[in-house]
Design a protein around this motif. Structure first.
Motif, PDB file in Angstrom:
ATOM      1  N   TYR A 153       4.908  14.813 -18.106  1.00 60.13           N
ATOM      2  CA  TYR A 153       5.533  13.820 -18.429  1.00 60.13           C
ATOM      3  C   TYR A 153       4.549  12.640 -18.328  1.00 60.13           C
ATOM      4  O   TYR A 153       3.702  12.525 -17.387  1.00 60.13           O
ATOM      5  CB  TYR A 153       6.733  13.557 -17.412  1.00 60.13           C
ATOM      6  N   GLN A 154       4.766  11.595 -19.222  1.00 58.44           N
ATOM      7  CA  GLN A 154       4.004  10.379 -18.810  1.00 58.44           C
ATOM      8  C   GLN A 154       4.605   9.589 -17.623  1.00 58.44           C
ATOM      9  O   GLN A 154       5.738   9.440 -17.456  1.00 58.44           O
ATOM     10  CB  GLN A 154       4.192   9.454 -20.287  1.00 58.44           C
ATOM     11  N   PRO A 155       3.626   8.873 -16.802  1.00 58.31           N
ATOM     12  CA  PRO A 155       4.121   8.131 -15.508  1.00 58.31           C
ATOM     13  C   PRO A 155       4.617   6.926 -16.322  1.00 58.31           C
ATOM     14  O   PRO A 155       4.422   6.385 -17.539  1.00 58.31           O
ATOM     15  CB  PRO A 155       2.650   7.696 -14.992  1.00 58.31           C
ATOM     16  N   SER A 156       5.721   6.069 -15.596  1.00 57.65           N
ATOM     17  CA  SER A 156       6.531   5.312 -16.046  1.00 57.65           C
ATOM     18  C   SER A 156       5.396   3.882 -15.948  1.00 57.65           C
ATOM     19  O   SER A 156       5.032   3.541 -14.747  1.00 57.65           O
ATOM     20  CB  SER A 156       7.404   4.803 -14.985  1.00 57.65           C
ATOM     21  N   GLU A 157       5.125   3.187 -16.879  1.00 56.66           N
ATOM     22  CA  GLU A 157       4.203   2.238 -17.139  1.00 56.66           C
ATOM     23  C   GLU A 157       4.864   0.773 -16.519  1.00 56.66           C
ATOM     24  O   GLU A 157       4.343  -0.028 -15.975  1.00 56.66           O
ATOM     25  CB  GLU A 157       3.940   1.767 -18.312  1.00 56.66           C
ATOM     26  N   ASP A 158       6.236   1.069 -16.372  1.00 57.82           N
ATOM     27  CA  ASP A 158       7.068  -0.118 -15.894  1.00 57.82           C
ATOM     28  C   ASP A 158       6.980  -0.231 -14.397  1.00 57.82           C
ATOM     29  O   ASP A 158       6.693  -1.222 -14.222  1.00 57.82           O
ATOM     30  CB  ASP A 158       8.524   0.112 -16.157  1.00 57.82           C
ATOM     31  N   ASN A 177       0.906  -1.091  -0.126  1.00 60.77           N
ATOM     32  CA  ASN A 177      -0.036   0.049  -0.152  1.00 60.77           C
ATOM     33  C   ASN A 177       0.792   1.314   0.015  1.00 60.77           C
ATOM     34  O   ASN A 177       0.480   2.244  -0.688  1.00 60.77           O
ATOM     35  CB  ASN A 177      -0.906  -0.139   1.470  1.00 60.77           C
ATOM     36  N   ASP A 178       1.973   1.123   0.692  1.00 53.46           N
ATOM     37  CA  ASP A 178       2.756   2.296   0.812  1.00 53.46           C
ATOM     38  C   ASP A 178       3.498   2.568  -0.538  1.00 53.46           C
ATOM     39  O   ASP A 178       3.562   3.654  -1.195  1.00 53.46           O
ATOM     40  CB  ASP A 178       4.102   1.910   1.731  1.00 53.46           C
ATOM     41  N   TYR A 179       4.017   1.570  -1.219  1.00 51.77           N
ATOM     42  CA  TYR A 179       4.465   1.635  -2.640  1.00 51.77           C
ATOM     43  C   TYR A 179       3.342   2.248  -3.654  1.00 51.77           C
ATOM     44  O   TYR A 179       3.771   3.025  -4.421  1.00 51.77           O
ATOM     45  CB  TYR A 179       4.869   0.316  -3.168  1.00 51.77           C
ATOM     46  N   ASN A 200       3.517   9.725  -9.981  1.00 50.98           N
ATOM     47  CA  ASN A 200       2.685   9.851 -11.136  1.00 50.98           C
ATOM     48  C   ASN A 200       1.997  11.407 -11.467  1.00 50.98           C
ATOM     49  O   ASN A 200       1.923  11.654 -12.547  1.00 50.98           O
ATOM     50  CB  ASN A 200       1.878   8.591 -11.354  1.00 50.98           C
ATOM     51  N   GLY A 201       1.548  11.552 -10.194  1.00 47.85           N
ATOM     52  CA  GLY A 201       0.710  13.024 -10.121  1.00 47.85           C
ATOM     53  C   GLY A 201       1.949  14.057 -10.549  1.00 47.85           C
ATOM     54  O   GLY A 201       1.430  15.007 -11.319  1.00 47.85           O
ATOM     55  N   PHE A 202       2.926  14.074  -9.767  1.00 45.71           N
ATOM     56  CA  PHE A 202       3.949  15.066  -9.920  1.00 45.71           C
ATOM     57  C   PHE A 202       4.432  14.894 -11.423  1.00 45.71           C
ATOM     58  O   PHE A 202       4.661  15.894 -11.928  1.00 45.71           O
ATOM     59  CB  PHE A 202       5.342  14.831  -9.131  1.00 45.71           C
ATOM     60  N   LEU A 203       4.493  13.708 -12.118  1.00 50.10           N
ATOM     61  CA  LEU A 203       4.822  13.571 -13.594  1.00 50.10           C
ATOM     62  C   LEU A 203       3.849  14.065 -14.377  1.00 50.10           C
ATOM     63  O   LEU A 203       4.165  14.952 -15.341  1.00 50.10           O
ATOM     64  CB  LEU A 203       5.261  12.208 -13.770  1.00 50.10           C
ATOM     65  N   ARG A 204       2.541  13.972 -14.140  1.00 48.50           N
ATOM     66  CA  ARG A 204       1.351  14.566 -14.877  1.00 48.50           C
ATOM     67  C   ARG A 204       1.461  15.889 -14.948  1.00 48.50           C
ATOM     68  O   ARG A 204       1.233  16.734 -16.055  1.00 48.50           O
ATOM     69  CB  ARG A 204       0.081  13.903 -14.564  1.00 48.50           C
ATOM     70  N   THR A 205       1.745  16.715 -13.516  1.00 49.43           N
ATOM     71  CA  THR A 205       1.709  17.977 -13.585  1.00 49.43           C
ATOM     72  C   THR A 205       2.714  18.572 -14.413  1.00 49.43           C
ATOM     73  O   THR A 205       2.640  19.662 -14.870  1.00 49.43           O
ATOM     74  CB  THR A 205       1.847  18.468 -12.066  1.00 49.43           C
ATOM     75  N   LEU A 206       4.032  17.985 -14.638  1.00 55.54           N
ATOM     76  CA  LEU A 206       5.051  18.467 -15.521  1.00 55.54           C
ATOM     77  C   LEU A 206       4.958  18.080 -16.908  1.00 55.54           C
ATOM     78  O   LEU A 206       5.859  18.348 -17.838  1.00 55.54           O
ATOM     79  CB  LEU A 206       6.299  17.920 -14.978  1.00 55.54           C
TER      80      LEU A 206
END
Length: 182
Positions: free
Chosen positions: A54-59, A36-38, A46-52
């Motif tokens: 950038y695409q979140p890492s699917e890996d 849950n922590d992860y 991913n929220g930070f990446l979207r704000t910038l």
């Protein structure tokens, strides 16, 4: 995430059917908290990446999904073993009326469905010690299931009980269904 997945997959505690049940419960709780922590960290990142933009890492998401699937399988396997062990011990002392009220036939059916599903989900079921233990417990439970189903049937009337007790050479008396155990 990958390391925790590997730990859950190869942990001796999870693989050994003789592991103390308290230890298993503790491990399952700790691992779920880590998972849950992860997930929270991944979602935040991913929220930070979207704000910038950038695409979140699917890996990372794929690895988390694998981790969650591995955990859920271990959880379901061990939870079913522990519940079945506890219930079988509890059932041994039930009176006939307690069997009826507890709807044991429904519980047995639900356990059999869960065990069948687990047998299909585990990659190499013949090599899994915990699944082997679960199947052994299931066989023991199912050996008595037909008798339990008949004795706990709500369709059994007083005349049936009188005939049943006559066959097994026990005198039928009022209240006997509340005192005699299986």
């Amino acid at each position: 995430i990958i390391e925790l997945n590997q730990n859950i997959t190869t942990s001796v505690a999870y693989l050994d059917d003789k592991t103390d049940r308290g230890t298993i419960r503790k491990l399952l709780t700790e691992n779920k908290a880590d998972i849950n922590d992860y997930k929270l960290k991944m979602d935040k990142n991913n929220g930070f990446l979207r704000t910038l933009e950038y695409q979140p890492s699917e890996d990372i998401e794929d690895e988390w999904k694998k981790l969650d699937e591995v955990y859920e399988l271990k959880y379901n396997l061990w939870n079913t073993v522990i519940r079945l062990e506890e219930n079988m011990d509890k059932w041994k002392g039930f009176t006939i009326n307690e069997m009826k009220n507890a709807k044991l036939d429904d519980e047995i059916r639900d356990f059999n469905i869960a065990i069948t599903n687990l047998n299909h989900q585990i990659a190499e079921p013949e090599k899994d010690k915990v699944l082997s233990l679960l199947n052994k417990l299931s066989n023991e439970m199912n050996k008595f299931a037909p008798v339990i189903q008949v004795l706990s049937s709500t369709s059994m009337q007083e005349r049936h009980w009188k005939e049943f007790f006559k066959i097994i050479n026990i005198e039928y008396a009022d209240g006997i269904l509340n005192s005699i155990t299986f």
